[in-house]
Motif scaffolding. Structure first.
Motif, short mmCIF file in Angstrom:
data_model
loop_
_atom_site.label_atom_id
_atom_site.label_comp_id
_atom_site.label_asym_id
_atom_site.label_seq_id
_atom_site.Cartn_x
_atom_site.Cartn_y
_atom_site.Cartn_z
N GLY A 101 -4.85 -13.58 -3.65
CA GLY A 101 -3.61 -14.19 -4.30
C GLY A 101 -2.47 -13.13 -4.38
O GLY A 101 -2.43 -12.21 -4.02
N PHE A 102 -1.12 -13.66 -4.64
CA PHE A 102 -0.25 -12.67 -4.64
C PHE A 102 0.13 -12.24 -6.06
O PHE A 102 0.08 -12.73 -7.06
N VAL A 103 0.66 -10.86 -5.99
CA VAL A 103 1.11 -10.03 -7.06
C VAL A 103 2.46 -9.57 -6.98
O VAL A 103 2.66 -9.41 -5.74
N CYS A 104 3.06 -9.34 -8.05
CA CYS A 104 4.21 -8.70 -7.88
C CYS A 104 4.02 -7.41 -8.77
O CYS A 104 3.91 -7.74 -9.94
N LYS A 105 4.17 -6.16 -8.35
CA LYS A 105 3.81 -4.90 -8.78
C LYS A 105 4.80 -3.94 -8.34
O LYS A 105 4.97 -3.75 -7.16
N LYS A 106 4.56 -2.62 -9.14
CA LYS A 106 5.50 -1.56 -8.47
C LYS A 106 4.35 -0.81 -7.66
O LYS A 106 3.31 -0.61 -8.02
N LEU A 107 4.90 -0.18 -6.38
CA LEU A 107 3.81 0.78 -5.49
C LEU A 107 3.95 2.15 -5.38
O LEU A 107 5.11 2.54 -5.67
N TYR A 108 2.79 2.61 -5.83
CA TYR A 108 2.76 3.98 -5.89
C TYR A 108 1.70 4.62 -4.98
O TYR A 108 0.74 4.00 -4.89
N ILE A 109 1.83 5.72 -4.57
CA ILE A 109 0.60 6.70 -4.04
C ILE A 109 0.64 7.88 -4.81
O ILE A 109 1.41 8.75 -4.80
N ARG A 110 -0.69 7.99 -5.07
CA ARG A 110 -0.91 9.54 -5.76
C ARG A 110 -2.43 9.86 -5.26
O ARG A 110 -3.18 8.85 -5.40
N ASN A 111 -2.48 11.01 -4.81
CA ASN A 111 -3.62 11.62 -4.30
C ASN A 111 -4.23 10.82 -3.20
O ASN A 111 -5.51 10.89 -3.33
N ASN A 112 -3.38 10.21 -2.20
CA ASN A 112 -3.79 9.64 -1.47
C ASN A 112 -4.30 8.23 -1.59
O ASN A 112 -5.09 7.58 -0.98
N CYS A 113 -4.31 7.86 -2.92
CA CYS A 113 -4.71 6.49 -3.30
C CYS A 113 -3.62 5.70 -3.53
O CYS A 113 -2.21 6.20 -4.11
N ILE A 114 -3.43 4.36 -3.26
CA ILE A 114 -2.64 3.28 -3.35
C ILE A 114 -2.87 2.87 -4.61
O ILE A 114 -4.03 2.22 -4.93
N MET A 115 -1.71 2.49 -5.22
CA MET A 115 -1.78 1.95 -6.62
C MET A 115 -0.54 1.07 -6.78
O MET A 115 0.43 1.12 -6.27
N VAL A 116 -0.87 0.06 -7.59
CA VAL A 116 0.09 -0.91 -7.98
C VAL A 116 -0.01 -1.21 -9.68
O VAL A 116 -0.95 -1.27 -10.20
N LEU A 117 1.35 -0.99 -10.05
CA LEU A 117 1.51 -0.79 -11.39
C LEU A 117 2.27 -2.01 -12.11
O LEU A 117 3.26 -2.26 -11.65
N ALA A 118 1.67 -2.47 -13.32
CA ALA A 118 2.54 -3.14 -14.25
C ALA A 118 3.43 -2.60 -14.94
O ALA A 118 3.08 -1.27 -15.16
N SER A 119 4.24 -3.13 -15.76
CA SER A 119 5.13 -2.16 -16.74
C SER A 119 4.46 -2.10 -18.10
O SER A 119 4.71 -1.02 -18.65
N GLY A 120 3.65 -2.88 -18.60
CA GLY A 120 3.33 -2.96 -19.95
C GLY A 120 2.15 -2.10 -20.12
O GLY A 120 1.26 -2.41 -19.17
N SER A 121 1.92 -1.45 -21.24
CA SER A 121 0.57 -0.82 -21.59
C SER A 121 -0.60 -1.69 -21.51
O SER A 121 -1.71 -1.11 -21.55
N GLU A 130 -10.43 1.92 -1.05
CA GLU A 130 -9.97 2.11 0.50
C GLU A 130 -10.90 0.98 1.27
O GLU A 130 -10.07 0.69 2.44
N ASP A 131 -11.77 0.46 0.74
CA ASP A 131 -12.30 -0.90 1.57
C ASP A 131 -11.64 -2.09 1.34
O ASP A 131 -12.11 -3.23 1.96
N VAL A 132 -10.66 -2.20 0.64
CA VAL A 132 -10.01 -3.38 0.18
C VAL A 132 -8.66 -3.45 0.71
O VAL A 132 -7.82 -2.59 0.42
N GLU A 133 -8.27 -4.61 1.26
CA GLU A 133 -6.96 -4.48 1.93
C GLU A 133 -6.00 -5.16 0.93
O GLU A 133 -6.09 -6.23 0.29
N LEU A 134 -4.77 -4.33 0.94
CA LEU A 134 -3.68 -4.93 0.21
C LEU A 134 -2.59 -5.13 1.11
O LEU A 134 -1.96 -4.09 1.73
N GLU A 135 -2.29 -6.26 1.15
CA GLU A 135 -1.19 -6.70 2.03
C GLU A 135 0.12 -7.06 1.86
O GLU A 135 0.30 -7.98 0.90
#
Length: 148
Positions: A101-121, A130-135
């Motif tokens: 599915g498609f997601v809209c998120k902020k992209l971040y990279i920390r400690n060589n990990c890819i993260m996608v962030l939402a804005s709300g707590s 690492e074994d999951v593809e984020l395109e």
């Protein structure tokens, strides 16, 4: 009521130009000065050029965020202008294909990990295993909120 002159619509990259008048001042939350000229003929804005500088690499998608991106300025139902020609970098808002599915998120990279962030707590960040593809399909250039 002020009427504006008709304008020709030249074509740019297959899209007609749409030059709209721009107010000569900002829209304050108080009262405008009655001495200001409201429109100047030389201040016209082509929305296609402003919102879609690279038409072949641009697509639109409606946000279905459920409030998860509101603190980043993207509201549920907004029309997102997404540019595939921009290389995604940390801090960019992206549209990505995640687990079918498609997601809209902020992209971040920390400690060589890819993260996608939402804005709300109330919305968890996603650490991409690492074994999951984020395109990444593109970077959100702007969002359009309709008020009517």
């Amino acid at each position: 009521m002020m009427t504006l002159p008709a304008i020709a619509l030249p074509v740019r990259d297959g899209l007609p130009s749409l030059h709209l008048p721009v107010l000569a001042s900002t829209a304050a939350c108080g009262f405008p000065s009655p001495a200001e000229d409201f429109f100047r003929e030389e201040d016209r804005l082509d929305l296609n050029a402003k919102l879609v500088p690279n038409p072949p690499a641009t697509f639109l998608v409606q946000a279905d965020c459920g409030g998860s991106m509101a603190d980043f300025g993207i509201l549920d139902g907004d029309l997102l202008v997404v540019d595939r020609s921009i290389s995604p970098r940390p801090g960019h808002t992206v549209v990505a294909l995640w687990e079918g599915g498609f997601v809209c998120k902020k992209l971040y990279i920390r400690n060589n990990c890819i993260m996608v962030l939402a804005s709300g707590s109330g919305y968890p960040s996603i650490i991409v295993p690492e074994d999951v593809e984020l395109e990444i399909w593109g970077v959100v250039r702007s969002s359009i909120t309709q008020h009517l």
